[in-house]
Design a protein around this motif. Structure first.
Motif, PDB file in Angstrom:
ATOM      1  N   TYR A   1     -36.261 -15.418  13.976  1.00  0.00           N
ATOM      2  CA  TYR A   1     -37.715 -15.271  13.914  1.00  0.00           C
ATOM      3  C   TYR A   1     -38.193 -14.015  14.643  1.00  0.00           C
ATOM      4  O   TYR A   1     -39.386 -13.686  14.575  1.00  0.00           O
ATOM      5  CB  TYR A   1     -38.388 -16.495  14.529  1.00  0.00           C
ATOM      6  CG  TYR A   1     -38.174 -17.763  13.741  1.00  0.00           C
ATOM      7  CD1 TYR A   1     -39.098 -18.171  12.776  1.00  0.00           C
ATOM      8  CD2 TYR A   1     -37.049 -18.569  13.948  1.00  0.00           C
ATOM      9  CE1 TYR A   1     -38.912 -19.343  12.049  1.00  0.00           C
ATOM     10  CE2 TYR A   1     -36.853 -19.733  13.220  1.00  0.00           C
ATOM     11  CZ  TYR A   1     -37.775 -20.111  12.275  1.00  0.00           C
ATOM     12  OH  TYR A   1     -37.584 -21.261  11.539  1.00  0.00           O
ATOM     13  N   LEU A   2     -37.306 -13.339  15.327  1.00  0.00           N
ATOM     14  CA  LEU A   2     -37.704 -12.147  16.070  1.00  0.00           C
ATOM     15  C   LEU A   2     -37.966 -10.982  15.133  1.00  0.00           C
ATOM     16  O   LEU A   2     -37.324 -10.830  14.098  1.00  0.00           O
ATOM     17  CB  LEU A   2     -36.609 -11.759  17.074  1.00  0.00           C
ATOM     18  CG  LEU A   2     -36.273 -12.768  18.156  1.00  0.00           C
ATOM     19  CD1 LEU A   2     -35.206 -12.204  19.084  1.00  0.00           C
ATOM     20  CD2 LEU A   2     -37.510 -13.162  18.949  1.00  0.00           C
ATOM     21  N   ARG A   3     -38.908 -10.142  15.514  1.00  0.00           N
ATOM     22  CA  ARG A   3     -39.219  -8.954  14.722  1.00  0.00           C
ATOM     23  C   ARG A   3     -39.569  -7.808  15.660  1.00  0.00           C
ATOM     24  O   ARG A   3     -39.872  -8.011  16.841  1.00  0.00           O
ATOM     25  CB  ARG A   3     -40.370  -9.211  13.758  1.00  0.00           C
ATOM     26  CG  ARG A   3     -41.620  -9.741  14.409  1.00  0.00           C
ATOM     27  CD  ARG A   3     -42.800  -9.718  13.452  1.00  0.00           C
ATOM     28  NE  ARG A   3     -43.153  -8.338  13.113  1.00  0.00           N
ATOM     29  CZ  ARG A   3     -44.305  -7.992  12.519  1.00  0.00           C
ATOM     30  NH1 ARG A   3     -45.159  -8.920  12.156  1.00  0.00           N
ATOM     31  NH2 ARG A   3     -44.579  -6.734  12.262  1.00  0.00           N
ATOM     32  N   ASN A   4     -39.511  -6.600  15.117  1.00  0.00           N
ATOM     33  CA  ASN A   4     -39.845  -5.405  15.878  1.00  0.00           C
ATOM     34  C   ASN A   4     -41.287  -5.009  15.576  1.00  0.00           C
ATOM     35  O   ASN A   4     -41.591  -4.524  14.486  1.00  0.00           O
ATOM     36  CB  ASN A   4     -38.901  -4.255  15.525  1.00  0.00           C
ATOM     37  CG  ASN A   4     -37.470  -4.547  15.899  1.00  0.00           C
ATOM     38  OD1 ASN A   4     -37.190  -5.025  16.997  1.00  0.00           O
ATOM     39  ND2 ASN A   4     -36.541  -4.273  14.997  1.00  0.00           N
ATOM     40  N   TYR A   5     -42.166  -5.249  16.519  1.00  0.00           N
ATOM     41  CA  TYR A   5     -43.560  -4.846  16.356  1.00  0.00           C
ATOM     42  C   TYR A   5     -43.704  -3.361  16.715  1.00  0.00           C
ATOM     43  O   TYR A   5     -43.226  -2.937  17.777  1.00  0.00           O
ATOM     44  CB  TYR A   5     -44.466  -5.668  17.262  1.00  0.00           C
ATOM     45  CG  TYR A   5     -44.669  -7.095  16.842  1.00  0.00           C
ATOM     46  CD1 TYR A   5     -45.744  -7.452  16.036  1.00  0.00           C
ATOM     47  CD2 TYR A   5     -43.799  -8.103  17.258  1.00  0.00           C
ATOM     48  CE1 TYR A   5     -45.953  -8.783  15.656  1.00  0.00           C
ATOM     49  CE2 TYR A   5     -43.998  -9.427  16.878  1.00  0.00           C
ATOM     50  CZ  TYR A   5     -45.078  -9.754  16.084  1.00  0.00           C
ATOM     51  OH  TYR A   5     -45.270 -11.071  15.709  1.00  0.00           O
ATOM     52  N   PRO A   6     -44.359  -2.553  15.879  1.00  0.00           N
ATOM     53  CA  PRO A   6     -44.570  -1.136  16.208  1.00  0.00           C
ATOM     54  C   PRO A   6     -45.589  -1.025  17.343  1.00  0.00           C
ATOM     55  O   PRO A   6     -46.779  -1.260  17.146  1.00  0.00           O
ATOM     56  CB  PRO A   6     -45.083  -0.546  14.902  1.00  0.00           C
ATOM     57  CG  PRO A   6     -45.674  -1.694  14.163  1.00  0.00           C
ATOM     58  CD  PRO A   6     -44.893  -2.891  14.548  1.00  0.00           C
ATOM     59  N   GLN A   7     -45.123  -0.693  18.520  1.00  0.00           N
ATOM     60  CA  GLN A   7     -45.947  -0.786  19.713  1.00  0.00           C
ATOM     61  C   GLN A   7     -47.208   0.069  19.658  1.00  0.00           C
ATOM     62  O   GLN A   7     -48.251  -0.310  20.203  1.00  0.00           O
ATOM     63  CB  GLN A   7     -45.125  -0.426  20.943  1.00  0.00           C
ATOM     64  CG  GLN A   7     -44.440   0.919  20.876  1.00  0.00           C
ATOM     65  CD  GLN A   7     -43.606   1.190  22.098  1.00  0.00           C
ATOM     66  OE1 GLN A   7     -44.107   1.203  23.219  1.00  0.00           O
ATOM     67  NE2 GLN A   7     -42.320   1.428  21.923  1.00  0.00           N
ATOM     68  N   TYR A   8     -47.164   1.212  18.980  1.00  0.00           N
ATOM     69  CA  TYR A   8     -48.335   2.085  18.974  1.00  0.00           C
ATOM     70  C   TYR A   8     -49.347   1.686  17.894  1.00  0.00           C
ATOM     71  O   TYR A   8     -50.402   2.324  17.784  1.00  0.00           O
ATOM     72  CB  TYR A   8     -47.890   3.530  18.781  1.00  0.00           C
ATOM     73  CG  TYR A   8     -47.050   4.019  19.944  1.00  0.00           C
ATOM     74  CD1 TYR A   8     -47.643   4.206  21.207  1.00  0.00           C
ATOM     75  CD2 TYR A   8     -45.680   4.234  19.818  1.00  0.00           C
ATOM     76  CE1 TYR A   8     -46.885   4.630  22.294  1.00  0.00           C
ATOM     77  CE2 TYR A   8     -44.914   4.650  20.905  1.00  0.00           C
ATOM     78  CZ  TYR A   8     -45.518   4.829  22.134  1.00  0.00           C
ATOM     79  OH  TYR A   8     -44.776   5.235  23.215  1.00  0.00           O
ATOM     80  N   LEU A   9     -49.049   0.650  17.141  1.00  0.00           N
ATOM     81  CA  LEU A   9     -49.997   0.134  16.149  1.00  0.00           C
ATOM     82  C   LEU A   9     -50.646  -1.155  16.619  1.00  0.00           C
ATOM     83  O   LEU A   9     -51.500  -1.718  15.931  1.00  0.00           O
ATOM     84  CB  LEU A   9     -49.302  -0.099  14.803  1.00  0.00           C
ATOM     85  CG  LEU A   9     -48.770   1.145  14.066  1.00  0.00           C
ATOM     86  CD1 LEU A   9     -48.109   0.744  12.769  1.00  0.00           C
ATOM     87  CD2 LEU A   9     -49.897   2.141  13.795  1.00  0.00           C
ATOM     88  N   MET A  10     -50.226  -1.641  17.788  1.00  0.00           N
ATOM     89  CA  MET A  10     -50.737  -2.906  18.304  1.00  0.00           C
ATOM     90  C   MET A  10     -52.000  -2.693  19.134  1.00  0.00           C
ATOM     91  O   MET A  10     -52.052  -1.807  19.984  1.00  0.00           O
ATOM     92  CB  MET A  10     -49.663  -3.596  19.153  1.00  0.00           C
ATOM     93  CG  MET A  10     -48.337  -3.792  18.461  1.00  0.00           C
ATOM     94  SD  MET A  10     -48.474  -4.640  16.879  1.00  0.00           S
ATOM     95  CE  MET A  10     -49.175  -6.195  17.402  1.00  0.00           C
ATOM     96  N   ARG A  11     -52.989  -3.517  18.848  1.00  0.00           N
ATOM     97  CA  ARG A  11     -54.245  -3.386  19.565  1.00  0.00           C
ATOM     98  C   ARG A  11     -54.962  -4.726  19.642  1.00  0.00           C
ATOM     99  O   ARG A  11     -54.870  -5.534  18.727  1.00  0.00           O
ATOM    100  CB  ARG A  11     -55.132  -2.380  18.839  1.00  0.00           C
ATOM    101  CG  ARG A  11     -56.457  -2.120  19.531  1.00  0.00           C
ATOM    102  CD  ARG A  11     -57.287  -1.219  18.678  1.00  0.00           C
ATOM    103  NE  ARG A  11     -58.451  -0.781  19.387  1.00  0.00           N
ATOM    104  CZ  ARG A  11     -59.134   0.306  19.091  1.00  0.00           C
ATOM    105  NH1 ARG A  11     -58.743   1.056  18.088  1.00  0.00           N
ATOM    106  NH2 ARG A  11     -60.214   0.635  19.767  1.00  0.00           N
ATOM    107  N   ARG A  12     -55.698  -4.928  20.722  1.00  0.00           N
ATOM    108  CA  ARG A  12     -56.454  -6.172  20.863  1.00  0.00           C
ATOM    109  C   ARG A  12     -57.561  -6.242  19.840  1.00  0.00           C
ATOM    110  O   ARG A  12     -58.131  -5.234  19.450  1.00  0.00           O
ATOM    111  CB  ARG A  12     -57.045  -6.272  22.275  1.00  0.00           C
ATOM    112  CG  ARG A  12     -56.009  -6.795  23.235  1.00  0.00           C
ATOM    113  CD  ARG A  12     -56.483  -7.095  24.612  1.00  0.00           C
ATOM    114  NE  ARG A  12     -57.834  -7.562  24.771  1.00  0.00           N
ATOM    115  CZ  ARG A  12     -58.216  -8.313  25.796  1.00  0.00           C
ATOM    116  NH1 ARG A  12     -57.330  -8.723  26.668  1.00  0.00           N
ATOM    117  NH2 ARG A  12     -59.455  -8.656  25.960  1.00  0.00           N
ATOM    118  N   MET A  13     -57.852  -7.452  19.404  1.00  0.00           N
ATOM    119  CA  MET A  13     -58.885  -7.678  18.394  1.00  0.00           C
ATOM    120  C   MET A  13     -60.254  -7.403  19.008  1.00  0.00           C
ATOM    121  O   MET A  13     -60.542  -7.858  20.100  1.00  0.00           O
ATOM    122  CB  MET A  13     -58.812  -9.115  17.894  1.00  0.00           C
ATOM    123  CG  MET A  13     -59.774  -9.414  16.790  1.00  0.00           C
ATOM    124  SD  MET A  13     -59.323  -8.576  15.310  1.00  0.00           S
ATOM    125  CE  MET A  13     -60.604  -9.180  14.206  1.00  0.00           C
TER     126      MET A  13
END
Length: 262
Positions: free
Chosen positions: A250-262
Motif C-alpha cells: 500500500y506504500l507509495r511515493n508522494y511527490p514532496q514538492y506537489l504536496m500542500r495543505r488544503m
C-alpha cells in the motif's frame, strides 16, 4: 500545558471515534484483535506515562500488548540562536499557549483539559504549515521513540510493541502543477489536485524508518484532516499491522514538492 499534553485526553478522544471512521491496513486478524483490545477493553490497560516512568506509555498484561504515544505536527522547525545553539521553534504552539493562558486567567476555575484553542499565528501560512516540516517532525519524533523499543522489550518480554501517533495536521493534497503547489494559496482559484488526500501511513518516506524498526503495529490518529472541500475523506483512525508482508504493497511515493495543505 495544553490539553493534548495529557495523553489521557488523546486516548479519550480516540475512543470517541466511530467504527465507520476506522481503517484497517491491510486488514489482518491481528488488527481486529487490536481494535477489540484498545477500543473495547480499555479497562484492561495500565497507564504508565508519568515523567519518571519507564516506557512504554501503556501496556496490557491481559492482551500482552504495549504502545508509546507521540504527537506529530507540521509547524515545528529548528532555529539557530545568536549563541549558535539549535532550538525548537513552533509559532503555532506558542500562540496556543498564549491563548490558553488568557482563557485560564479569565476563567480560573476551568480545567485545562476543557480549554480548546485554535491558533493561527501571524506570517506566511504555507511557510509555517508545509509537507517538509510535517515529514521532518514526524521522523524526529519516530526516531526518539524507536530508541525506547529495546527497553520496552526488556521490561515486557513477549509483548507486541506499537506506536500511537497523534497527528495534529490537516489534510494535504497532491497538486498536478508545481507552480500551484509553491505559490501562496488563493481561495478564489480552482486547483487541479488528486481526489484522494495524502495518507501519511501509506507514504513511503514517512514509514521507512518504522518498517526498519522493531515495531509490531501502528495506530495513526488524525482527527483534523476532514475537509468538506474534498471528495474523498481520510479515515480518522487507522490500525496497521506492520508484521504483515502485504502492508508494504500500500506504500507509495508522494511527490514532496506537489504536496500542500488544503
Amino acid at each position: 500545558m495544553g490539553r493534548l499534553d495529557n495523553e489521557e485526553n488523546i486516548i479519550k478522544d480516540m475512543h470517541e471515534v466511530t467504527s465507520d471512521q476506522i481503517m484497517l491496513l491491510p486488514g489482518s486478524k491481528f488488527e481486529k484483535q487490536l481494535i477489540s483490545a484498545i477500543m473495547k477493553e480499555w479497562p484492561k490497560w495500565t497507564a504508565n506515562n508519568g515523567h519518571a516512568c519507564e516506557p512504554p506509555d501503556y501496556f496490557s498484561r491481559d492482551h500482552r500488548l504495549m504502545f508509546d504515544v507521540m504527537r506529530v505536527n507540521d509547524s515545528e522547525t529548528s532555529i539557530i540562536t545568536k549563541r549558535g545553539k539549535e532550538v525548537r521553534d513552533n509559532p503555532v504552539l506558542k500562540r496556543e499557549q498564549n491563548l490558553a493562558r488568557e482563557v485560564k486567567n479569565s476563567f480560573p476555575n476551568v480545567s485545562e483539559d476543557n480549554i480548546f484553542v485554535n491558533a493561527v499565528p501571524d506570517g506566511d501560512y504555507d511557510k509555517i504549515h508545509n509537507y517538509q516540516n510535517y515529514y521532518k517532525h514526524a521522523q524526529k519524533v519516530f526516531s526518539s521513540h524507536i530508541k525506547r523499543i529495546p527497553r520496552c522489550r526488556e521490561l515486557h518480554p513477549g509483548y507486541k510493541m506499537g506506536f500511537l501517533v497523534m497527528d495534529e495536521t490537516e489534510s494535504y493534497l497532491q497538486h498536478s502543477n508545481i507552480m500551484d503547489a509553491m505559490a501562496p494559496y488563493d481561495p478564489n482559484k480552482v486547483y487541479k489536485v488528486l481526489a484522494t488526500p495524502h495518507l501519511p501511513f501509506t507514504d513511503r518516506r514517512f514509514m521507512q524508518c518504522l518498517f526498519k524498526s522493531d515495531l509490531d503495529f501502528l495506530i495513526w490518529f488524525m482527527p483534523y484532516k476532514h475537509n468538506e472541500k474534498m471528495k474523498v475523506q481520510p479515515p480518522v483512525l487507522c490500525f496497521i499491522d506492520l508484521t504483515d508482508d502485504n502492508v508494504q504493497e500500500y506504500l507509495r511515493n508522494y511527490p514532496q514538492y506537489l504536496m500542500r495543505r488544503m
